[in-house]
Motif scaffolding. Sequence first.
Motif, mmCIF file in Angstrom:
data_model
loop_
_atom_site.group_PDB
_atom_site.id
_atom_site.type_symbol
_atom_site.label_atom_id
_atom_site.label_comp_id
_atom_site.label_asym_id
_atom_site.label_seq_id
_atom_site.Cartn_x
_atom_site.Cartn_y
_atom_site.Cartn_z
ATOM 1 N N TRP A 1 9.198 9.045 -12.812
ATOM 2 C CA TRP A 1 8.691 8.420 -11.817
ATOM 3 C C TRP A 1 9.592 8.713 -10.545
ATOM 4 O O TRP A 1 9.435 8.891 -9.085
ATOM 5 N N THR A 2 10.844 8.828 -10.934
ATOM 6 C CA THR A 2 12.054 8.932 -9.717
ATOM 7 C C THR A 2 11.481 10.402 -9.087
ATOM 8 O O THR A 2 11.711 10.607 -7.794
ATOM 9 N N GLY B 1 -3.723 15.899 -7.044
ATOM 10 C CA GLY B 1 -3.195 17.301 -6.332
ATOM 11 C C GLY B 1 -1.550 17.494 -6.568
ATOM 12 O O GLY B 1 -1.243 18.262 -5.397
ATOM 13 N N LEU B 2 -0.876 17.282 -7.536
ATOM 14 C CA LEU B 2 0.386 17.447 -7.933
ATOM 15 C C LEU B 2 0.633 18.184 -8.808
ATOM 16 O O LEU B 2 -0.079 18.347 -9.615
ATOM 17 N N VAL B 3 1.950 18.817 -8.997
ATOM 18 C CA VAL B 3 2.293 19.403 -9.948
ATOM 19 C C VAL B 3 3.161 18.265 -10.638
ATOM 20 O O VAL B 3 4.159 17.761 -10.218
ATOM 21 N N LEU B 4 2.685 18.046 -11.937
ATOM 22 C CA LEU B 4 3.526 16.866 -12.578
ATOM 23 C C LEU B 4 4.978 17.225 -12.880
ATOM 24 O O LEU B 4 5.052 18.433 -13.132
ATOM 25 N N PRO B 5 5.734 16.333 -12.888
ATOM 26 C CA PRO B 5 7.239 16.443 -13.073
ATOM 27 C C PRO B 5 7.384 16.968 -14.298
ATOM 28 O O PRO B 5 6.773 16.585 -15.360
ATOM 29 N N ASP B 6 8.630 17.830 -14.696
ATOM 30 C CA ASP B 6 8.717 18.403 -15.995
ATOM 31 C C ASP B 6 9.185 17.066 -16.851
ATOM 32 O O ASP B 6 8.902 17.434 -18.036
ATOM 33 N N ALA B 7 9.434 16.270 -16.381
ATOM 34 C CA ALA B 7 10.192 15.276 -17.032
ATOM 35 C C ALA B 7 9.090 14.638 -18.149
ATOM 36 O O ALA B 7 9.238 14.236 -19.468
ATOM 37 N N PHE C 1 -5.171 14.698 -19.549
ATOM 38 C CA PHE C 1 -6.148 14.008 -18.401
ATOM 39 C C PHE C 1 -5.570 14.226 -17.358
ATOM 40 O O PHE C 1 -6.186 15.089 -16.114
ATOM 41 N N LEU C 2 -4.308 13.965 -16.785
ATOM 42 C CA LEU C 2 -3.676 14.084 -15.403
ATOM 43 C C LEU C 2 -3.484 15.364 -15.242
ATOM 44 O O LEU C 2 -3.646 16.038 -13.892
ATOM 45 N N LEU C 3 -3.024 16.394 -16.219
ATOM 46 C CA LEU C 3 -2.862 17.980 -16.001
ATOM 47 C C LEU C 3 -4.448 18.430 -15.645
ATOM 48 O O LEU C 3 -4.533 19.219 -14.895
ATOM 49 N N LEU C 4 -5.530 18.054 -16.191
ATOM 50 C CA LEU C 4 -6.656 18.656 -16.059
ATOM 51 C C LEU C 4 -7.481 18.106 -14.850
ATOM 52 O O LEU C 4 -8.128 19.078 -14.116
ATOM 53 N N ASN C 5 -7.142 16.869 -14.198
ATOM 54 C CA ASN C 5 -8.029 16.574 -13.348
ATOM 55 C C ASN C 5 -7.027 16.261 -12.140
ATOM 56 O O ASN C 5 -6.892 15.438 -11.171
ATOM 57 N N SER C 6 -6.128 17.119 -11.656
ATOM 58 C CA SER C 6 -5.388 17.416 -10.528
ATOM 59 C C SER C 6 -6.083 17.710 -9.216
ATOM 60 O O SER C 6 -5.752 17.264 -8.248
ATOM 61 N N ILE D 1 -2.961 9.272 -6.885
ATOM 62 C CA ILE D 1 -1.446 9.252 -7.073
ATOM 63 C C ILE D 1 -0.924 7.948 -7.639
ATOM 64 O O ILE D 1 -0.075 8.009 -8.625
ATOM 65 N N SER D 2 -1.483 6.903 -6.985
ATOM 66 C CA SER D 2 -1.033 5.657 -7.532
ATOM 67 C C SER D 2 -1.339 5.398 -8.931
ATOM 68 O O SER D 2 -0.560 4.763 -9.748
ATOM 69 N N MET D 3 -2.551 6.046 -9.390
ATOM 70 C CA MET D 3 -2.848 5.963 -10.692
ATOM 71 C C MET D 3 -2.044 6.525 -11.570
ATOM 72 O O MET D 3 -1.924 6.172 -12.887
ATOM 73 N N ILE D 4 -1.294 7.662 -11.272
ATOM 74 C CA ILE D 4 -0.512 8.368 -12.167
ATOM 75 C C ILE D 4 0.800 7.273 -12.585
ATOM 76 O O ILE D 4 1.166 6.859 -13.707
ATOM 77 N N TYR D 5 1.251 6.380 -11.770
ATOM 78 C CA TYR D 5 2.213 5.649 -11.905
ATOM 79 C C TYR D 5 1.855 4.396 -13.042
ATOM 80 O O TYR D 5 2.289 3.878 -13.607
#
Lengths: 194, 623, 293
Positions: A111-112, A53-59, A189-194, A128-132
């Motif tokens: 990550w920061t 449920g996040l907007v992934l950081p631009d980094a 994957f992370l973009l599609l499954n937010s 969210i833990s899974m993103i890390y």
Amino acid sequence: MVHTIQQNNAPLEFNAKPRKFAMWLFVVSSIIMFGGFTSYYLVFSAAKGKGHGLVLPDAFMYSTAVLVLSSVFLFLAARALRSKQLKQQQLFLWITVILGIAFAYLQFQAWTSLYMSGAVLINNNAAISMIYLLSGMHLLHIVAGLAFVVSALISSYRNVEHAKLVYRQDIASIFWHFIDILWIYLYVFLLLNS
Amino acid sequence: MSTISTHDTHHDDHGHHHETFLTKYVFSQDHKMIAKQFLITGIIMAVIAMILSILFRIQLAWPDQNFPLLEQLLGKWAEGGRIKPDFYLALVTIHGTIMVFFVLTAGLSGTFSNLLIPLQVGARDMASPFLNMLSYWFFFAACVIMMSSFFIQTGPASAGWTVYPPLSAVPKAIPGSGLGMTLWLISMILFVASSLMGGINYVSTILNMRTKGMDFWKMPLTIWAFFLTAVLGILSFPVLVAGVVLLIFDRSVGTSFYLSDMVFGTQIMPNEGGSPILWQHLFWFLGHPEVYIVIMPAMGLSSEIIAVNSRKPIFGYHAMVYSLIGITVLSLIVWGHHMFVTGMNPFLGGVFMITTLIIAVPSAVKTFNWLATLWKGNIRFTPGMLFAIGMVSFFISGGLTGIWLGNATLDINLHDTYFVVAHFHLVMGSAAIFGMLAGVYHWFPKMFGRLMDSKLAYLHFWVTFVCTYLVFFPLHFLGLDGVPRRYYAFTEFEFMHKWMTVNKLVTWSAIVAGLAQVAFLFNFFYSIFRGKRAPQNPWESNTLEWTTPVERIHGNWPGEIPTVHRWPYDYSKPGAESDFIPQTVPFSETMSSNLFHDFEGNAEAEQIQREWNAKNDPSKNNE
Amino acid sequence: MILPEAASEHGKKIDQMFEITLILTSIVFIATHIVLFIFTYIYRYNKARKAYYYPHNNMIERIWTIVPALVLTVLVLMGFLTWRSIFHKVEDPNNKPLSVEVTSSQFQWDIRYPGKDGIVGKKNYKLVTSTNNLGIDFSDRNSQDDLVADEIVLPVNKAVRFTLGSKDVIHSFYMPHFRIQLNTVPGMPTYFEFTPTITTDEMKAKTGDPNFHYVLLCSKICGTNHFNMQKVVRIVSEKEYEEWLTNQKPYLTDDLRKAFNLPVPVTEPAKAADTTATASVKPSIENQLALKK
């Protein structure tokens, strides 16, 4: 026991093919491990009805671009080696290494900014833990990939026989392109499954 | 053995160095030495696991009795001479882990894949000897770390070998889930790394380094089994890594992948949102293929040994291969049968029941083919053969109860009872151990150049065979009566009291079976140094490994690697002079026994044979 | 029979399957072992003889692939249908099953009966305190009449639906006589519906054991006292059940009423309850507030 060694000097000749094949098999097992993680994610989010449920950081976007670019330079390095231009190969390998390190730096940046936005690792939303976790495990692969690239670089400076040079370059290429594609997969994957 | 100085004569420049004690026996890159390292480490781990099992069997047989000796041995784990409940669970857990992973995966597949793959496909060594060496040392480190957990304050992991969270994730739940569990997880990661390095090497070697003429359908069944085992390992072990990494994060960092809604006493745990069931999915996605990783090498070894000692070709070679492939594929989609009663979707339960029972078909085919191989054979009862026959017997006995447990309906009542314990100890425990022992007796001459004593081997076989049945067969009835597994004592429930005498019988049988292993250990280590010297081909076998010199040189064959001309099962072929024809013998030397079928549609060869037959034995042309 | 007698409706179906499987596998077990030992005996080594070169016979191989496949298909179909009949219960609004909630924790079972409304109320693990052991949410009306029971007592021939949960680790709710086993998982309620058919007294007569009683066991490794998680289970007649039920006490004690800001029957509700009621969702905070006061 004294061996009759004379008969034993049939050399264990260097054969690149089975070793390269072994690298491919490692790629397969790595894919399956990430398959394990992402299927955890899918089952988890299907059961809870939510993703990270996040907007992934631009980094992450920049790091993706950097990684793709590094793949391009590694490809150029392989081509330079084929036309036996070692100096050029070394240059491109150096660029690949630097871009690889830049990628790692950008992942830390990502990550920061995730951390700053409150989406921390220790989270009641395992997605969210899974993103890390996904990016972290991938970063471990980057470290291994850098080791392969550096090994190709070192043997290029040492000027070992051509077959081994090609072999080291090939190993680095297989793995590096794989982790490049792997990251793109994970990112999408992370973009599609937010 | 004397040190070797003549190795100086090496003049090839491909990374050959001076062989010292360290490079020859410790950090060896020779597949034969690595195989021996795996075998001996595996045997040591098996002895440890066996002693652990006898300890907890003593507790089960005499729950009310004190054994001061135990206190002397185990210290605080057995205060007053009685094993504590927590330590009992630790014993069960570590016994299972060691047996499944360290003995039956590394000890069995690691030993024989390493020994036989290069020798039987005709290669000088593995694809990457360095990776191979690393594989052993990762395994060794995994063993050491696992055992070190016995020497820490809170004791070894004790959540069962399947380490289901939350029990394994929260140190409050059981002391073993503290540092002991952390060590268990680290050990397991090292072990998986070892297995993957091994497996990748095996697959790559088999696919790329077969000698001339060794096409797939000329490979012995051992190689097929090792190949498919390694493939299965590559496909399933990484998933365990994924699962273990998540568990490590839950335990050591505080994430909630598997944890939610927990209260210990009145302390509410912060973890929220995870699901413990997901660990079970990830674990069993490896866990079930794992049992086939354990049994398939045993099947391959037994197939080979049965064919050699029946002096007959294995019956239905192609069917044997296809059934192995079938088992490999199906084993990846049956893991849910371990989870029928976890409360997962009942429809999924039905699906997993179907796939599970289908996997019984290839297993049945294999069994019938072994029986058919024995039919009209000329059976030599070598020690290896006895153990291979024992393996078939255990595989049948344990496999049939799989049909009960694979049926979700029956599993409701049998799940997690002693019935399951009896089932898997027979089908994957005993059968795989017997396959492994068969392999040790059969290939001992190849490993050490000497033969093991057969009288001691017969003693070993009969006592072990009978006692194994005495240990595990009665356990079925405990399970049917509803006695759950992993119970520390049968004292608290009245209906279990009647099983106390059975428990004593089982424990005594286990002790006798344990003592029988002394005969094996003595035989094994004595024969390494003092056994009768073995001839080059002691069992008159067809496969390539017996064409190598007894001295076991680096690179396996002096000079050229032999070319393969035929399948490995030409035993007792009509018309042949001896009752075996090694794979290296060309058809041109065996004109009297060739069949048209042998030429696989090669018209020229068939024509030559036809002409020869017309001259010497015209009746054969009519076939 | 090797299994103890089944004391539930679906248990009889399971036992039928069990018998068929037992007979089939026993036949195969005995036949293959006879063949195995006879072959090894008859064809033992003899110098004068040569083994029969017989590499394959496609017909025979086909037969022993197809026959087991057919037998297993039959077993799968039967198993599948029985499995479905056990887990897919069609709701009959006129004849609702009795609801009972069982919560496992290290190392005990807590039983909750629904009270007059027939519904077991909500609970939330975050509400667990030393007085509210199960974390029952008493702001849910359905919870207020729920009853504590220290044994499981069920009327014979009436459907019961167990709601299973766990407070700490995974346990497993196992009652072998009724052919019931289902894991209790923290954070994921599971359900099992069945109908007991034999009362404890009848079973005493049948087994000839005056001390017979049904047992509830934990069958999933759960810690130190895994081997001793007992609960008495009694199956009684409808009348005895009603009688027993009236003797059971509700979970809701006066202390809990205060904590949940509910009217206490005898005394007036305490004023302090106002402030804690909203905070009660987070008990840790609640305690802190209490301290600050």
